[in-house]
Design a protein around this motif. Structure first.
Motif, mmCIF file in Angstrom:
data_model
loop_
_atom_site.group_PDB
_atom_site.id
_atom_site.type_symbol
_atom_site.label_atom_id
_atom_site.label_comp_id
_atom_site.label_asym_id
_atom_site.label_seq_id
_atom_site.Cartn_x
_atom_site.Cartn_y
_atom_site.Cartn_z
ATOM 1 N N ASP A 42 1.129 -1.541 -0.183
ATOM 2 C CA ASP A 42 -0.254 -0.351 0.344
ATOM 3 C C ASP A 42 1.241 1.616 -0.050
ATOM 4 N N PHE A 43 0.851 2.146 -1.255
ATOM 5 C CA PHE A 43 1.554 2.474 -1.216
ATOM 6 C C PHE A 43 1.646 4.625 -0.460
ATOM 7 N N THR B 212 8.619 7.237 -8.592
ATOM 8 C CA THR B 212 8.476 8.371 -7.419
ATOM 9 C C THR B 212 7.031 7.785 -6.144
ATOM 10 N N LEU B 213 6.981 8.646 -4.245
ATOM 11 C CA LEU B 213 6.369 8.452 -3.915
ATOM 12 C C LEU B 213 5.530 9.846 -3.861
ATOM 13 N N GLU B 214 4.150 10.110 -4.602
ATOM 14 C CA GLU B 214 3.852 11.511 -4.430
ATOM 15 C C GLU B 214 2.223 11.551 -3.967
ATOM 16 N N GLY B 215 2.328 11.363 -2.570
ATOM 17 C CA GLY B 215 1.244 11.017 -1.343
ATOM 18 C C GLY B 215 1.095 9.752 -0.929
ATOM 19 N N ASP B 216 -0.150 9.704 -1.214
ATOM 20 C CA ASP B 216 -0.266 7.848 -1.304
ATOM 21 C C ASP B 216 0.286 7.153 -2.324
ATOM 22 N N HIS B 217 0.367 7.379 -3.406
ATOM 23 C CA HIS B 217 0.291 6.171 -4.531
ATOM 24 C C HIS B 217 2.138 6.481 -5.329
ATOM 25 N N GLY B 218 2.641 5.672 -5.548
ATOM 26 C CA GLY B 218 3.339 5.603 -6.638
ATOM 27 C C GLY B 218 2.927 5.883 -7.916
ATOM 28 N N VAL B 219 4.567 6.469 -8.214
ATOM 29 C CA VAL B 219 4.135 7.096 -9.406
ATOM 30 C C VAL B 219 5.518 6.585 -10.194
ATOM 31 N N PHE B 220 5.003 5.769 -11.142
ATOM 32 C CA PHE B 220 6.192 5.400 -12.345
ATOM 33 C C PHE B 220 5.859 6.299 -14.154
ATOM 34 N N ASP C 249 6.013 -0.403 -25.043
ATOM 35 C CA ASP C 249 5.123 -0.311 -26.488
ATOM 36 C C ASP C 249 5.166 0.253 -27.316
ATOM 37 N N LYS C 250 6.789 0.316 -27.321
ATOM 38 C CA LYS C 250 7.059 0.837 -28.532
ATOM 39 C C LYS C 250 6.710 2.415 -29.580
ATOM 40 N N LYS C 251 6.240 3.062 -28.080
ATOM 41 C CA LYS C 251 5.592 4.564 -28.165
ATOM 42 C C LYS C 251 6.085 5.549 -27.615
ATOM 43 N N LYS C 252 7.312 6.644 -28.051
ATOM 44 C CA LYS C 252 7.785 7.325 -27.521
ATOM 45 C C LYS C 252 6.632 8.215 -27.057
ATOM 46 N N GLY C 253 7.658 8.913 -26.112
ATOM 47 C CA GLY C 253 6.694 10.289 -25.838
ATOM 48 C C GLY C 253 6.364 10.055 -23.940
ATOM 49 N N PRO C 254 5.440 10.670 -23.181
ATOM 50 C CA PRO C 254 5.816 10.818 -21.925
ATOM 51 C C PRO C 254 4.970 9.587 -21.915
ATOM 52 N N PHE C 255 4.979 9.554 -20.268
ATOM 53 C CA PHE C 255 4.331 8.190 -19.570
ATOM 54 C C PHE C 255 3.523 8.645 -18.309
ATOM 55 N N ARG C 256 2.911 8.173 -17.416
ATOM 56 C CA ARG C 256 2.800 8.090 -16.429
ATOM 57 C C ARG C 256 1.972 7.479 -15.804
ATOM 58 N N MET C 257 2.135 6.751 -14.792
ATOM 59 C CA MET C 257 1.274 5.441 -14.168
ATOM 60 C C MET C 257 0.793 5.537 -12.651
ATOM 61 N N GLU C 258 0.230 5.876 -11.960
ATOM 62 C CA GLU C 258 0.055 6.086 -10.471
ATOM 63 C C GLU C 258 -0.914 4.388 -10.610
ATOM 64 N N ILE C 259 0.083 4.137 -9.039
ATOM 65 C CA ILE C 259 -0.227 2.412 -8.743
ATOM 66 C C ILE C 259 -0.800 3.205 -7.288
ATOM 67 N N ASP C 260 -2.412 2.549 -6.145
ATOM 68 C CA ASP C 260 -2.882 3.078 -5.000
ATOM 69 C C ASP C 260 -2.187 1.154 -4.033
ATOM 70 N N TYR C 261 -2.351 0.063 -4.666
ATOM 71 C CA TYR C 261 -1.536 -1.239 -4.123
ATOM 72 C C TYR C 261 -1.621 -1.866 -4.775
ATOM 73 N N ILE C 262 -1.125 -2.619 -4.299
ATOM 74 C CA ILE C 262 -1.174 -4.356 -4.841
ATOM 75 C C ILE C 262 -1.666 -5.270 -4.245
ATOM 76 N N ASP C 263 -2.411 -5.636 -3.935
ATOM 77 C CA ASP C 263 -2.358 -7.529 -3.505
ATOM 78 C C ASP C 263 -2.495 -9.066 -4.271
ATOM 79 N N MET C 264 -2.005 -9.465 -3.488
ATOM 80 C CA MET C 264 -1.552 -11.049 -4.083
ATOM 81 C C MET C 264 -3.403 -11.936 -2.931
ATOM 82 N N LEU C 265 -3.632 -12.387 -4.334
ATOM 83 C CA LEU C 265 -5.358 -13.119 -3.793
ATOM 84 C C LEU C 265 -4.373 -14.675 -3.744
#
Length: 178
Positions: A23-24, A50-58, A162-178
């Motif tokens: 849990d980020f 990085t960690l921004e607030g309560d999320h991981g950011v790639f 994905d072989k597409k040039k340019g900026p990217f950004r994805m935030e991650i809230d949490y990771i669970d293992m079920l």
């Protein structure tokens, strides 16, 4: 009675704080992330975790120059107690690009990994990935082998290739293992 109430509150707080596997939003310094960009093969892509607030950011910028085209964020921590886990659930928000969640094992690591792709939409979404959806990749090539179980997992990561040039950004809230 007062002792019972205090004990009950402490138990409730423990359950709430350990609700997710990662849990980020919680201070989890043991989960260190590092970046492997295509520069290891001559590419020019840039990535950050990085960690921004309560999320991981790639985030970063994917370049296709010099045969580039990937950025990979990896956890530096070995995951444990996964023998009964068959699914991974992640909550993400992104830019509409196709990412892959990766699992490295004792036999598939460094340039080889098991990966399962998903699209990180622009709204928060929960994505479930079954162990069988993770396919062995070697230097980005699908080798056709599927992951049978998450145990023993060496480390997890997220790759954009994905072989597409340019900026990217994805935030991650949490990771669970079920």
């Amino acid at each position: 009675m007062k002792s019972l109430l205090i004990l009950s509150i402490i138990c409730s707080m423990t359950l709430l704080s350990s609700e997710h596997y990662i849990d980020f939003g919680e201070a989890q310094s043991e989960y260190q992330w590092f970046i492997v960009n295509d520069g290891v093969m001559g590419g020019l892509s840039e990535g950050n975790f990085t960690l921004e607030g309560d999320h991981g950011v790639f985030s970063g910028d994917l370049s296709l120059e010099n045969n580039g085209g990937f950025s990979w964020a990896k956890s530096n921590t070995t995951l444990e107690n996964l023998s009964d886990k068959t699914k991974m659930k992640i909550r993400v928000k992104g830019d509409g690009r196709t990412y892959a969640f990766t699992v490295e094992t004792q036999t598939a690591q460094r340039v080889a990994y098991y990966g399962s792709t998903f699209v990180a939409g622009e709204e928060w979404q929960e994505i479930e990935l079954s162990a069988e959806s993770f396919r062995l990749n070697y230097f980005g090539r699908d080798m056709g082998e599927v992951l049978e179980t998450f145990d023993p997992a060496f480390r997890i990561g997220i790759i954009l290739a994905d072989k597409k040039k340019g900026p990217f950004r994805m935030e991650i809230d949490y990771i669970d293992m079920l």
